[in-house]
Every structure is written in structure tokens, then in C-alpha cells.
Design an enzyme around this catalytic site. Structure first.
Site, PDB file in Angstrom:
ATOM      1  N   SER A 568      89.832  48.272  27.742  1.00 46.92           N
ATOM      2  CA  SER A 568      88.624  48.568  28.503  1.00 46.92           C
ATOM      3  C   SER A 568      88.683  50.023  28.986  1.00 46.92           C
ATOM      4  CB  SER A 568      88.480  47.569  29.657  1.00 46.92           C
ATOM      5  OG  SER A 568      87.183  47.582  30.181  1.00 46.92           O
ATOM      6  N   ASP A 654      80.898  40.807  23.913  1.00 45.21           N
ATOM      7  CA  ASP A 654      81.412  41.510  25.090  1.00 45.21           C
ATOM      8  C   ASP A 654      80.262  42.157  25.860  1.00 45.21           C
ATOM      9  OD1 ASP A 654      82.735  43.056  26.952  1.00 45.21           O
ATOM     10  OD2 ASP A 654      84.224  43.806  25.539  1.00 45.21           O
ATOM     11  N   HIS A 689      84.945  40.121  26.113  1.00 45.88           N
ATOM     12  CA  HIS A 689      85.859  41.090  26.713  1.00 45.88           C
ATOM     13  C   HIS A 689      87.267  40.535  26.858  1.00 45.88           C
ATOM     14  CE1 HIS A 689      86.100  45.008  28.603  1.00 45.88           C
ATOM     15  NE2 HIS A 689      86.781  44.511  29.619  1.00 45.88           N
TER      16      HIS A 689
END
Length: 736
Positions: A568, A654, A689
Site C-alpha cells: 500500500s 481493491d 486490498h
């Protein structure tokens, strides 16, 4: 680093994404994006149903997946061995320490080969006479009731992930949130515990966040808008149709999120509105859940506060009045506004307050100084403080307050890089701690086989950057060891010096594992965070590079033998340092990497853009923010230079880092890079995610990452990647 292994079958040629330049002028600069077409106009719908992706985009992502699969195919046997090895360190049959609530103990357990948790309870009567240090029975406590069987619920679903799982105050009902796509859009369900029948029509499109009223007759929950932003709080009389829910609070600012919670006493429902730097809380008495919410104190930009209650007072942890590392105040419940705040724990610069819990007779706070945590307990009757701390060079500490308010028992969890998690019950009155559980590593684990160190690297501006590292006692510290260097450095999130069983698949093969506690986290106080965001964001990347150089200078590794790893915002870190100092790295792992930060932060139609401006800046309207972000944005700064082997991972579902960011980045890298090293993109077509769901399925991805890293240093062959007998089912599973 060039792949010199010519005896291996060569993988297929990588796909080449077509160029379709899109130009845009911002602040006098012409930006050209050759791969903007990879963002599907239909992305919102595709996030929930990946089959709706435009055919050209889906075909490109699949071609990248096929290329990755072909490249990794010679390592398939080795990956199977890694999965078995990783799995052997997990207790397949496992049970959490029971948490008391009224007449019941609540706990979670896993069955052998079970992918998902089983939520259970058992009566305290008939179980209270168990010795506190007795191991949990593998099949649960006496007279166990299964509240929710995750394995059974997951059966037949392509994707399964649970959000909140909350029992009602009267212990009759169980509310739980279910995500079936990986998009983090949860459906709420409520079941009668005794009959297992659903007593509430399912509530769709929620965040998975829910709370019960005191009488167990009202549900509070939050929902998502069309941009996937949690922006509304609702209450619903149990059993009513979802469309009849009453709106309690709607957040008008697109930069703020909302959530619901309760105080430890369960006396108040809390309605939080916040971005990354500012917060505001409203309360509703849980005994009168249909009252209008009351505001504690209006939001002030850059100020945060969290809320607990203690008798006639609210107790707040806040950075107001210049308390950069936070202080604690109390204020009357009847008149909670700022003018009534009275300090009860002073602000101490460099001692960051992290969390606080109000029990009936004790106040507990978590704090951190010099990147190490401790728990401080205040006896409310005497006012005396005492701390729980450990002597290790680096460790992790967390509190698990449980359900009860009038108790002298605090549960906390300790671990260190070479110490599996230990769960303690601590008597806050007598200061006695009892070990309730030590995490099992079934394949065997000896902490004495590993060395843990806390180092400090000097950054370019003189800041001392903490580094936590672990290596095997037999690993030579002479510059020959490869090193996996993990980093994040954003949102004030600190990287804990915690135990991870998976990383020993690298450490036992001669790797040093290091974590760089770079600016952007709060390891060294709030200022450590402030000096790694907005205009100071470049510090995050130069800190990471300084750590890598320090590891090389001290012999823990060497330039060209260090692997940056982040996910991320940590993936952005990886992308930035690859551009800035490519010669330092021997390979790189970028997991759901936020690499197209400039374009994303200029597009306020994306779900997370307005809430992210306090973290990164608003390059759409602010020329200084534009220039700063453009200077480090990984996608904008890809150059014609040699890059190390790179593995990037993405997910179509995501909602946080949209799939096209890593896809565009990889496409541009492939067009520009001058080397022949592997560049792989793995896009999960039905995950988000958090990656693959299930505790064992997730190991497949870890094994892929580790196989890629080990192969980059020719250590996969050393580990028996091509041994024919490794495919024998008995040999492959003997580590179980």
C-alpha cells in the site's frame, strides 16, 4: 541484478501494454500518461464484479498473470515446499484465551485444516474451576456453543471475509458482517444464537462496523456512498427492513470518514468523524438509543481526541493546546465542551500516548518512547501509576480490554521478533501477571537460535532512524547476507517489532530481516509522523535509503543484496526508492502499491482522494504540493535505467489502491527499464486490498513472494527447488 541461470527453461515474453497518450496541463506542467486507458470507466462496478472489466483491460491483466505464472512455473515444487513449511509453523487446531462477559466465556478457535475462525462461547459455570494457566482444550470449553462457523459460512463462496462479529448485550443474538467480493462492502446479518435463525433482513453496503444498544433491540451501523466512503451512521430497530433505518449522522465533508464504537463501560455509543489529522465525536446514551447524538467538541483542524467515560466525566486523549504527543483530560458529561477540559495526564514531548481504557477502578494507557511501547496503569483510588514494560531490545505490546468494565484484570499480548506471542492476564491491583497462552510453533522454534538487534541509522538531515532486525546466529555479518528490508512510513502507523513465523523461511536460509522505522510513522512520537508527510514526505524515502546504506556499512548486508518490501503506502516507498537508488537493491516486492499518487491525488472523484489530502497534500489546487508529489511519485519518475527483479501484486476488488496503479506502473517500467531482470505483475481478479482470504490460502501468496526473493539470490536451488522427490505427497507433507 542479471539472471545468469541459463540452464532453466526461459519464460514467455512479457506482455507489452499499448501506449495511448493522454495529456493534461497542471500548474504549467504538461503531464503525459501513456497508460491511462488501464483505468476502466466502469471501475466501481468491476470492483464488485470483476467480470465487468473492459475486455482490453481484462486481457492485459490476464496476460500479465500468465507471464508471472510462466516465470514462476520452474519454482512450483519449491513453492509447494514453502507452503508446507509455512503451514507447519501454524497450530492448525488452535483456541484463543477465553474472554469473560457476564455468565459466559467468549473465544475463537480453528479446527484442523480450517481456513476460517469459529466463534464460540461456553458458560462460566463449569469452566471457572479450570486453572488459569491450563492449556485450552483443542475442542473448546465444556458445554461449548458455536456461534458462527467461518468454514461452514465460507463453503460455496468464491470469497469470504468477516468484518465485525458482535454478540448482543443480553447474549441472545449475534450480529456479523460478511464481505463476499474483497471490495470491503459488507452485508450485516443477525442470528438468534439458540435457533441459528436469521432475525434481521440482511443490511447491504455497510462498512462492516456495527454496535448494539444496551437493550439489544437497536443496531447502529455505517454505510458507504457511491465513492466507497463511509459517510453515514444509521440505527435500526431489530427485525425492521433495512430501508426503514433512521439516519443518525451524515458527514458532509468528503474528506472525512465515520465509524461507530462504544466506551469500555458500554454506557455510550460513540459516533466518530475523522480524517488523518482531525477528529470529532458525538455520543448517545446506550440506554436511550433513539436520542439525538450530542457533540463532545467541534472539530478543529489538526486536533484529535478519543473518548472514554468515568463516572460523571468523559476522559479524552487529545493533542489539543499544543500537546503534540498527546495528553489526557477529563470533562463533565453534562458539559463536555473544550472550555471544561481539565488535564489529568500531562503532555510529555517524546512520550507518545497511543490508547487509553477506563475500567471502574483503574485507568490504562498505552504509550511509546524511543520506538518501544509500555502500559501504564493508574489506580483511581490512590492516583498511583505503575508501568508494565519488558527488557528486550525490541518488542511489541498490545492491550485486549475485553468486555468487562468492573474488573481488576487487564489482558495484554507481548511478542518480539524472536518470541512468539504471549497472552497475559495482569492483576492491576496486585501487579501479578499470569501467562495464559504462548503461541505454538508446531514445527519447532528455539528463540536462542536468533539474534534481535535495535540499530539506528543516521538520515541525511541527522535524524536517527530506528531499525529492528533479526537473523540466525549462524548468519555471517560480513556483507554477504541478503536482507529483506520492510518499510511503511505513512498515516502515523508504527511498525511493531512483533513475531512473524513466516519470515523464518527467509531467515533460516541466511537472510537478515530488517524493519526500517522511517518517518511517516509514529515510532518516535507525533513529530516523527509530521516530518514524514505533506512537504516532508521525501524524508520517508531518504530515511529508508539511509537504513539500507547503514545495513551495508555495518556488514548486515551489502548494496545489491537488499530487498525493499512494502504494501500500500509501503509499496509507494518501494517504488520511490527503486527510482532513486536502483543499485542498492537485489530485488523488490511491492504489494498493492500506491504508486500513481500524483494522478490519484488530483482526482477527487476517487474514493479516498479527499480524505488523503491531509496526508499527501492537494496537488490539484496547491502548486507546492504538486511539485513535491511529482518529485517522488513512483509512476512519474520511472527512468531509462536498470532496475532489479520486481514483483508487484494487485487486486481488482481493491477500493483503497485501485488495480490500475500497479498495472500502469509495471507497464511503464517495462517500457523504460534497460535491464533484462524479471518484472512480474500478479493481479487477483477476485480479491482486494487484503489479498487472498483464509489462513492457509494466504500462504500461497507468501510462498510466491518468498520463492521470487530466494530465486533472485539463487537460494531456491540451494533449498531443493528442483528435487524430484519433493513432489512425493508423503515427503511434501511430512513437516505437518
Amino acid at each position: 541484478m542479471t539472471d545468469a541461470r541459463t540452464d532453466r527453461p526461459q519464460p514467455s515474453q512479457p506482455p507489452i501494454a499499448r501506449r495511448a497518450p493522454v495529456s493534461e496541463q497542471r500548474h504549467g506542467v504538461m503531464l503525459v500518461d501513456d497508460y491511462a486507458w488501464l483505468r476502466d470507466e466502469n471501475w466501481r462496478e468491476a470492483m464488485h464484479d470483476p467480470s465487468l472489466l473492459h475486455a482490453d483491460i481484462a486481457a492485459y491483466l490476464q496476460a500479465e498473470n500468465d507471464h508471472t505464472d510462466a516465470h514462476m512455473a520452474p519454482l512450483s515444487v519449491f513453492r509447494q515446499r514453502l507452503v508446507a513449511e509455512l503451514r507447519a509453523r501454524i497450530a492448525e487446531r488452535d483456541t484463543s484465551v477465553p474472554t469473560p462477559d457476564g455468565d459466559w466465556y467468549y473465544y475463537v478457535r480453528f479446527r484442523e485444516a480450517g481456513q476460517h475462525p469459529i466463534f464460540c462461547r461456553a458458560p462460566r459455570a463449569g469452566n471457572d474451576d479450570r486453572p488459569a494457566d491450563a492449556p485450552m482444550p483443542e475442542d473448546g470449553l465444556n458445554n461449548e456453543q458455536i456461534l458462527l462457523d467461518g468454514d461452514a459460512e465460507a463453503r460455496g463462496r468464491a470469497y469470504f471475509s468477516l468484518g465485525a462479529v458482535n454478540h448482543s448485550r443480553d447474549h441472545r443474538l449475534l450480529a456479523f458482517a460478511l464481505d463476499e467480493r474483497g471490495s470491503e462492502a459488507f452485508t450485516l446479518h443477525v442470528r438468534d444464537i439458540e435457533t441459528q435463525r436469521e432475525v434481521q433482513p440482511p443490511i447491504p453496503n455497510t462498512t462492516g462496523n456495527l454496535m448494539w444498544s444496551a437493550d439489544s433491540a437497536t443496531l447502529f451501523f455505517t454505510t458507504l456512498d457511491d465513492n466507497h466512503r463511509p459517510c453515514k451512521v444509521w440505527r435500526l430497530a431489530l427485525g425492521d427492513a433495512p430501508e426503514s433505518a433512521e439516519l443518525v449522522y451524515a458527514e458532509a465533508d468528503p474528506g472525512f470518514f465515520v465509524s461507530v464504537d462504544t466506551t469500555q463501560s458500554d454506557r455510550f455509543i460513540l459516533i466518530h468523524a475523522h480524517d488523518h489529522a482531525t477528529s470529532e465525536t458525538r455520543v448517545i446514551d446506550s440506554a436511550t438509543p433513539w436520542d439525538a447524538p450530542r457533540l463532545i467538541a467541534e472539530r478543529v483542524e489538526g486536533q484529535e481526541y478519543s473518548v472514554e467515560d468515568d463516572g460523571e466525566y468523559f476522559v479524552l486523549m487529545t493533542n489539543a493546546d499544543g500537546a503534540e504527543d498527546f495528553k489526557m483530560v477529563r470533562t463533565p458529561i453534562a458539559t463536555p465542551a473544550r472550555e471544561h477540559w481539565q488535564t489529568i495526564v500531562e503532555h510529555v514531548p517524546g512520550r507518545l500516548l497511543l490508547d487509553h481504557v477506563e475500567f471502574a477502578d483503574f485507568r490504562v494507557r498505552m504509550e511509546r518512547a524511543d520506538a518501544l511501547p509500555r502500559i501504564v496503569i493508574t489506580d483511581k483510588a490512590s492516583g498511583a501509576d505503575h508501568a508494565i514494560r519488558f527488557d528486550a531490545e525490541a518488542y511489541s505490546l498490545g492491550i485486549a480490554p475485553g468486555y468487562e468494565h468492573d474488573t481488576s484484570t487487564l489482558r495484554f499480548i507481548y511478542s518480539a521478533p524472536n518470541t512468539p506471542d504471549e497472552t497475559y492476564d495482569y492483576d492491576m491491583a496486585t501487579h501479578e501477571r499470569r501467562l495464559r497462552k504462548r503461541r505454538a510453533v508446531p514445527s519447532g522454534f528455539n528463540p536462542q537460535d536468533y539474534i534481535v538487534r535495535r540499530l539506528h541509522a543516521t538520515a541525511t538531515d541527522g535524524a536517527e532512524v530506528p531499525v529492528t532486525l533479526i537473523h540466525h546466529v549462524d548468519t555471517p555479518i560480513d556483507g554477504t547476507a541478503p536482507c529483506l528490508l520492510h518499510g511503511y512510513g505513512a498515516y502515523g502507523i508504527s511498525e511493531a517489532a512483533a513475531f512473524s513465523s513466516s519470515r523464518f523461511s527467509l531467515i533460516d536460509r541466511g537472510f537478515v530481516h530488517a524493519t526500517a522505522h522511517v518517518r511517516g510513522g509514529k515510532e518516535c512520537g507525533y513529530r516523527w509522523y509530521a516530518n514524514g508527510k505533506l512537504a516532508h514526505k521525501p524524508n520517508t524515502f531518504s530515511d529508508f535509503i539511509a537504513v539500507a546504506e547503514h545495513l551495508a556499512a555495518t556488514g548486515y548486508s551489502a548494496a545489491g543484496r537488499i530487498v525493499p518490501h512494502g504494501g500500500s503506502a509501503g509499496g509507494m516507498l518501494v517504488g520511490a526508492v527503486l527510482n532513486q537508488r536502483p543499485e542498492l537493491w537485489g530485488a523488490a516486492i511491492a504489494d498493492v502499491p500506491f504508486v500513481d499518487v500524483l494522478n490519484t491525488m488530483m482526482d477527487d472523484s476517487l474514493p479516498l482522494t479527499p480524505p488523503e489530502w491531509p496526508e499527501w497534500g492537494n496537488p490539484r489546487d496547491d502548486v507546492a504540493a504538486f511539485e513535491t508529489i511529482r518529485s517522488y511519485c513512483p509512476y512519474q519518475n520511472v527512468e531509462a535505467q536498470s532496475y532489479p527483479p520486481i514483483l508487484a501484486i494487485a487486486g481488482v476488488s481493491d477500493p483503497r489502491v485501485t488495480y490500475w496503479e500497479p498495472a500502469k506502473w509495471v507497464a511503464k517500467l517495462r517500457a523504460y527499464k534497460t535491464d533484462t531482470n524479471a518484472l512480474l505483475l500478479k493481479t487477483h481478479m477476485a480479491a482486494g486490498h487484503g489479498g487472498l482470504p483464509g489462513r492457509f490460502t494466504a500462504l500461497e501468496e507468501t510462498a510466491m513472494i518468498y520463492a521470487f526473493v530466494l530465486d533472485a539470490f539463487n537460494k531456491a536451488e540451494e533449498s531443493g527447488a528442483n528435487e524430484a522427490d519433493a513432489s512425493d505427497p508423503v515427503r511434501a507433507n511430512e513437516v505437518y
